[in-house]
Design a protein around this motif. Structure first.
Motif, PDB file in Angstrom:
ATOM      1  N   SER A  12       0.660  -1.159   0.044  1.00 50.39           N
ATOM      2  CA  SER A  12       0.071   0.001  -0.043  1.00 50.39           C
ATOM      3  C   SER A  12       0.794   1.191   0.011  1.00 50.39           C
ATOM      4  O   SER A  12       0.547   2.388  -0.665  1.00 50.39           O
ATOM      5  CB  SER A  12      -0.996   0.079   1.286  1.00 50.39           C
ATOM      6  N   GLN A  13       1.807   1.220   0.922  1.00 46.40           N
ATOM      7  CA  GLN A  13       2.918   2.348   0.778  1.00 46.40           C
ATOM      8  C   GLN A  13       3.493   2.708  -0.433  1.00 46.40           C
ATOM      9  O   GLN A  13       3.666   3.770  -0.824  1.00 46.40           O
ATOM     10  CB  GLN A  13       3.810   2.265   1.990  1.00 46.40           C
ATOM     11  N   HIS A  14       3.945   1.370  -1.217  1.00 48.58           N
ATOM     12  CA  HIS A  14       4.671   1.544  -2.187  1.00 48.58           C
ATOM     13  C   HIS A  14       4.044   2.267  -3.417  1.00 48.58           C
ATOM     14  O   HIS A  14       4.174   3.057  -4.287  1.00 48.58           O
ATOM     15  CB  HIS A  14       5.295   0.273  -2.945  1.00 48.58           C
ATOM     16  N   VAL A  15       2.642   1.712  -3.483  1.00 50.57           N
ATOM     17  CA  VAL A  15       1.661   2.158  -4.441  1.00 50.57           C
ATOM     18  C   VAL A  15       1.397   3.694  -4.177  1.00 50.57           C
ATOM     19  O   VAL A  15       1.131   4.388  -5.365  1.00 50.57           O
ATOM     20  CB  VAL A  15       0.282   1.469  -4.397  1.00 50.57           C
ATOM     21  N   GLU A  16       1.241   3.901  -2.876  1.00 51.05           N
ATOM     22  CA  GLU A  16       0.908   5.474  -2.777  1.00 51.05           C
ATOM     23  C   GLU A  16       2.292   6.414  -3.145  1.00 51.05           C
ATOM     24  O   GLU A  16       1.735   7.358  -3.615  1.00 51.05           O
ATOM     25  CB  GLU A  16       0.775   5.613  -1.249  1.00 51.05           C
ATOM     26  N   ASN A  17       3.122   5.896  -2.935  1.00 45.83           N
ATOM     27  CA  ASN A  17       4.421   6.632  -3.440  1.00 45.83           C
ATOM     28  C   ASN A  17       4.372   6.875  -4.712  1.00 45.83           C
ATOM     29  O   ASN A  17       5.013   8.095  -5.490  1.00 45.83           O
ATOM     30  CB  ASN A  17       5.900   6.038  -2.937  1.00 45.83           C
ATOM     31  N   VAL A  18       4.270   5.799  -5.680  1.00 42.51           N
ATOM     32  CA  VAL A  18       4.177   5.875  -6.929  1.00 42.51           C
ATOM     33  C   VAL A  18       3.102   6.889  -7.597  1.00 42.51           C
ATOM     34  O   VAL A  18       3.183   7.700  -8.347  1.00 42.51           O
ATOM     35  CB  VAL A  18       3.763   4.589  -7.692  1.00 42.51           C
ATOM     36  N   PHE A  19       1.968   6.702  -6.875  1.00 42.36           N
ATOM     37  CA  PHE A  19       0.866   7.500  -7.276  1.00 42.36           C
ATOM     38  C   PHE A  19       0.934   9.048  -6.801  1.00 42.36           C
ATOM     39  O   PHE A  19       0.446  10.299  -7.537  1.00 42.36           O
ATOM     40  CB  PHE A  19      -0.437   7.037  -6.652  1.00 42.36           C
ATOM     41  N   LYS A  20       1.797   9.451  -6.047  1.00 44.82           N
ATOM     42  CA  LYS A  20       2.218  10.558  -5.520  1.00 44.82           C
ATOM     43  C   LYS A  20       3.006  11.429  -6.549  1.00 44.82           C
ATOM     44  O   LYS A  20       3.236  12.728  -6.628  1.00 44.82           O
ATOM     45  CB  LYS A  20       2.897  10.557  -4.311  1.00 44.82           C
TER      46      LYS A  20
END
Length: 288
Positions: A12-20
């Protein structure tokens, strides 16, 4: 006690960083497997992160049923302390027939007709020449009566009659054109009687408050978050009081973020609409 970060939390944290990273101008793709947390992350960042960088966020889904799922993810965060988006900032744009069917069912179309009739009568009592406004209003009433019957008949057939559905779609388009025509006439009437002073959007909604109940898209320029299908964005949105808005209008603004859910399917849907519009706009042998 030390908290051990689970695999799901790490993902979840990885995906969030990508989307940011999608806050910079350009075309970005994120290819994640089903269950990777795309919708969850979009919902969170739409409320808590993207509003820092964009004035408007447009989320496009390939199917109507995916819109409700995306909306649920946004609702999960919209009431959080960190949300920069309020419920009043959000607008889900449905297809025109669904919108008008709801307006007949919840009585908002009758409320709008009553408000128009009252305003025309008020002007008439002041000895104003309202013949053109009366003509436009009578046209709305006539089309509304016919469409009401069609919708009722369609409902009784459980929506399985394709010919009847086409009749409802055509009736909706005629009613929308008639309502748009009335307000264009009303604005001209106002300008002619007020030294060509422009009639503001707020003034119209103050006098005809039911208009935004019948056609929520009338307030599209006020909204920071729009959710709709790709098909709807390509064919265009009719705000009633202004020109039609299409995907190209959103894309021309650098302060707008457009998120495509299922970008590969979205590309196919966009291509099909472009081909269909090209065919419809062609004449003679070029049509084939």
């Amino acid at each position: 006690m030390t908290h051990i970060i689970s695999y799901k939390e790490q993902l979840s944290q990885h995906v969030e960083n990508v989307f940011k990273s999608f806050s910079t101008p350009g075309l970005h793709f994120c290819d994640l497997a089903t269950g990777g947390g795309k919708s969850y992350t979009i919902g969170k960042l739409t409320c808590e992160y993207y509003p820092e960088y964009f004035d408007r966020i447009v989320i496009l889904c390939v199917q109507n049923k995916l819109i409700s799922g995306m909306d649920k993810e946004i609702e999960r965060f919209i009431y959080s302390d960190n949300s920069k988006i309020h419920t009043s900032d959000k607008l889900i744009i449905e297809n025109n027939t669904e919108v008008i069917t709801k307006a007949f069912e919840n009585g908002s179309i009758k409320e709008l007709l009553d408000q128009i009739e009252y305003k025309v009568g008020e002007l008439k009592r002041k000895n104003e020449n309202v013949s053109k406004l009366s003509y436009e209003f009578n046209s709305i009433k006539k089309i509304s009566t016919g469409l009401s019957r069609l919708i009722k008949t369609q409902k009784e057939s459980n929506g399985n009659d394709e010919y009847l559905q086409n009749q409802v779609d055509e009736g909706e388009a005629n009613l929308r054109r008639a309502i748009r025509s009335f307000f264009e006439c009303y604005k001209k009437f106002w300008e002619n009687n007020n030294n060509y002073k422009k009639l503001s959007f707020e003034s119209i909604l103050n006098s005809f408050s039911a208009l935004s109940k019948v056609y929520p898209q009338v307030e599209i320029k006020r909204k920071k978050l729009l959710i709709m299908t790709v098909h709807k964005a390509m064919y265009g949105i009719d705000p009633i009081l202004s020109d039609k808005i299409r995907l190209s209008n959103f894309a021309s603004n650098k302060k707008t973020l457009i998120l495509f859910d299922e970008s590969d399917q979205a590309a196919v849907a966009m291509r099909n609409v472009i081909i269909e519009q090209s065919i419809n706009n062609s004449e003679g042998n070029k049509r084939f």
